[in-house]
Scaffold this active site. Structure first.
Site, mmCIF file in Angstrom:
data_model
loop_
_atom_site.group_PDB
_atom_site.id
_atom_site.type_symbol
_atom_site.label_atom_id
_atom_site.label_comp_id
_atom_site.label_asym_id
_atom_site.label_seq_id
_atom_site.Cartn_x
_atom_site.Cartn_y
_atom_site.Cartn_z
ATOM 1 N N CYS A 10 0.879 -1.181 0.000
ATOM 2 C CA CYS A 10 0.000 0.000 0.000
ATOM 3 C C CYS A 10 0.910 1.222 0.000
ATOM 4 O O CYS A 10 1.046 1.909 1.010
ATOM 5 C CB CYS A 10 -0.914 -0.001 1.221
ATOM 6 S SG CYS A 10 -1.885 -1.518 1.451
ATOM 7 N N GLY A 30 4.732 7.059 -1.369
ATOM 8 C CA GLY A 30 6.066 6.487 -1.502
ATOM 9 C C GLY A 30 7.059 6.829 -0.420
ATOM 10 O O GLY A 30 8.250 6.544 -0.583
ATOM 11 N N GLY A 31 6.627 7.405 0.687
ATOM 12 C CA GLY A 31 7.567 7.736 1.756
ATOM 13 C C GLY A 31 8.277 6.508 2.292
ATOM 14 O O GLY A 31 9.511 6.471 2.400
ATOM 15 N N LYS A 32 7.502 5.484 2.625
ATOM 16 C CA LYS A 32 8.102 4.257 3.152
ATOM 17 C C LYS A 32 8.746 3.440 2.038
ATOM 18 O O LYS A 32 9.725 2.720 2.273
ATOM 19 C CB LYS A 32 7.046 3.443 3.901
ATOM 20 C CG LYS A 32 6.485 4.150 5.135
ATOM 21 C CD LYS A 32 5.491 3.268 5.876
ATOM 22 C CE LYS A 32 4.906 3.993 7.073
ATOM 23 N NZ LYS A 32 4.059 5.145 6.671
ATOM 24 N N ASP A 84 1.172 -1.096 4.973
ATOM 25 C CA ASP A 84 0.820 0.160 5.644
ATOM 26 C C ASP A 84 -0.625 0.436 5.251
ATOM 27 O O ASP A 84 -0.906 1.180 4.318
ATOM 28 C CB ASP A 84 1.762 1.263 5.179
ATOM 29 C CG ASP A 84 1.519 2.579 5.888
ATOM 30 O OD1 ASP A 84 0.813 2.584 6.907
ATOM 31 O OD2 ASP A 84 2.013 3.612 5.406
ATOM 32 N N CYS A 143 -1.664 4.332 10.949
ATOM 33 C CA CYS A 143 -1.508 5.574 11.704
ATOM 34 C C CYS A 143 -2.766 5.796 12.547
ATOM 35 O O CYS A 143 -3.518 6.750 12.354
ATOM 36 C CB CYS A 143 -1.228 6.758 10.781
ATOM 37 S SG CYS A 143 -2.379 6.943 9.403
#
Length: 447
Positions: A257, A261-263, A331, A384
């Protein structure tokens, strides 16, 4: 609404668009500023302060408005109510804005959209009454800045003192957090560049690659090193989640998921040499931004505009079954109630009934991901949110349905300063009270 004539008019436009479209506030605000750019950075900061302030303090603003109005707030038109909230916010929370200017400019914003004289007169009279009494107004408890259903949940779980502190922190302006892209630069080099630009910088307390910018309120794109891909905007809690999948052998990995694209970018930096990383994101707008972010950061990863369900269905049609990935990060989509301090609109866009539906989706995603793991592979689940339905409840159902999965202790993968965030139950939990976004994560291995 017509073309904006003043900052209050712009604020009303953004608030109404967010309420009508149901999109995240930051996305609505960004789209608005593309259509109606503000040349003066001070105007942009004032606009953001007004919009975010109304949503942070909406419950308190409504209580004050109700004291002075003979008309029930529930029967007011959205524009009228938004104008009252905006005006009261300036009168009670903006010390540097003169009361006369706050009232007059708010009324002008209503006049621009041709509201009848009786309605502008009503708003004007109510705001002037609040201005007259503002030194004596007894402010509602800050618990009331959150919806009733949410604060009752937190009161039952955390108690009054901790719930009040959580509500207080949720209404503070959080610092901007950067994750230094070690593929392009070093922590020291980026910190030096930021300092030379006159930007206050603090080191991260939990992650060595994190830098905090506590007072910066400008555009991200204007920070030194942005175009060079020196950093990504990412809270320390989100950075710690990626670390839970680090330390494995070379192999194929999946970000199921990926979002923006941060992770994904962080995982690409963490994985062993010669590993392959695939990122899935079904929404076109987010997928486009995902690709742009990975390109800017210089990250090598495969991307597909697909959901995890679609990816598994394609594999099944092609006759491919069984495990293929050494590690998978899910995520998962969630309520987002752990990041209210960054996205104040979330508290008003969620209901308690939403949590059961979120859990069903989360369990289903994890079940699909578990089947894609090779023996010995690792599955990391993250949301989160700190609500039990999306946390322990999901893992309990997953373990009951997938006896081949085992819960791991993630502490060895974390920096020493962050290991206290993992409980004896082996779950990772971060809360805003620690200066972090509210995350829950679990690391599981496939026997």
């Amino acid at each position: 609404m017509s073309r904006p004539k003043n900052i209050r008019h712009q604020a009303l436009m953004v608030l109404l668009a967010q309420a009508e479209e149901g999109k995240p506030l930051d996305r609505v605000l960004a789209q608005h500023l593309v259509r109606h750019p503000l040349a003066d950075p001070r105007d942009r900061q004032l606009l953001m302060a007004m919009v975010y302030g109304v949503l942070r303090w909406r419950g308190v603003l409504d209580e004050v408005a109700a004291r002075y109005s003979r008309h029930p707030l529930a029967k007011m038109k959205p524009l009228t109510l938004a104008a009252l909230r905006l005006g009261i916010l300036q009168l009670l929370f903006f010390d540097r804005v003169p009361a006369a200017a706050a009232i007059d400019e708010t009324i002008k914003a209503l006049q621009v959209v041709r509201q009848p004289r009786w309605l502008t007169g009503f708003v004007n009279a109510l705001l002037r009454a609040v201005a007259r009494d503002r030194g004596q107004i007894k402010m509602p408890d800050e618990l009331h800045s959150h919806p009733e259903w949410l604060r009752q949940r937190w009161l039952a779980r955390y108690g009054q003192e901790s719930t009040r502190e959580l509500c207080r922190i949720n209404n503070l302006l959080p610092p901007l957090v950067l994750r230094v892209n070690l593929l392009r630069t070093t922590v020291a080099q980026l910190a030096t560049q930021l300092g030379q630009a006159g930007i206050e910088v603090e080191p991260g307390a939990f992650v060595p690659e994190a830098l905090l910018l506590p007072s910066y309120q400008g555009r991200i794109e204007e920070l030194p090193g942005y175009g060079l891909g020196w950093f990504a905007v990412q809270d320390q809690a989100a950075q710690l989640v990626s670390l839970l999948l680090a330390g494995g052998p070379t192999g194929r990995y999946l970000d199921a998921c990926a979002g923006l694209g941060g992770k994904t970018a962080h995982l690409a930096q963490l994985l062993p040499p010669a590993s392959q990383l695939l990122a899935l994101e079904p929404q076109l707008e987010r997928f486009t931004l995902l690709q742009e972010n990975l390109t800017r950061l210089g990250v090598a990863a495969l991307t597909r505009q697909q959901s995890l369900e679609e990816f598994v269905a394609d594999r099944s049609r092609d006759g491919h079954g069984g495990g293929v990935f050494q590690g998978i990060l899910v995520d998962a989509p969630c309520s987002g109630l752990g990041v209210i301090r960054r996205h104040p609109d979330i508290r008003w866009n969620r209901q308690a009934a939403d949590l059961a539906g979120q859990q069903e989706r989360q369990v289903a995603l994890l079940g699909l991901a578990a089947e894609l793991l090779i023996p010995g592979g690792v599955l990391v689940y993250a949301v989160c949110s700190h609500e039990p339905e999306e946390n322990e409840g999901v893992i309990a159902r997953l373990l009951a349905a997938c006896p081949h999965l085992t819960l791991d202790d993630p502490r060895p993968r974390l920096p020493a300063a962050a290991r206290s965030l993992v409980g004896e139950d082996h779950f990772f939990r971060s809360l805003p009270s620690a200066g972090l976004d509210g995350f829950f994560a679990a690391r599981l291995s496939k026997n």
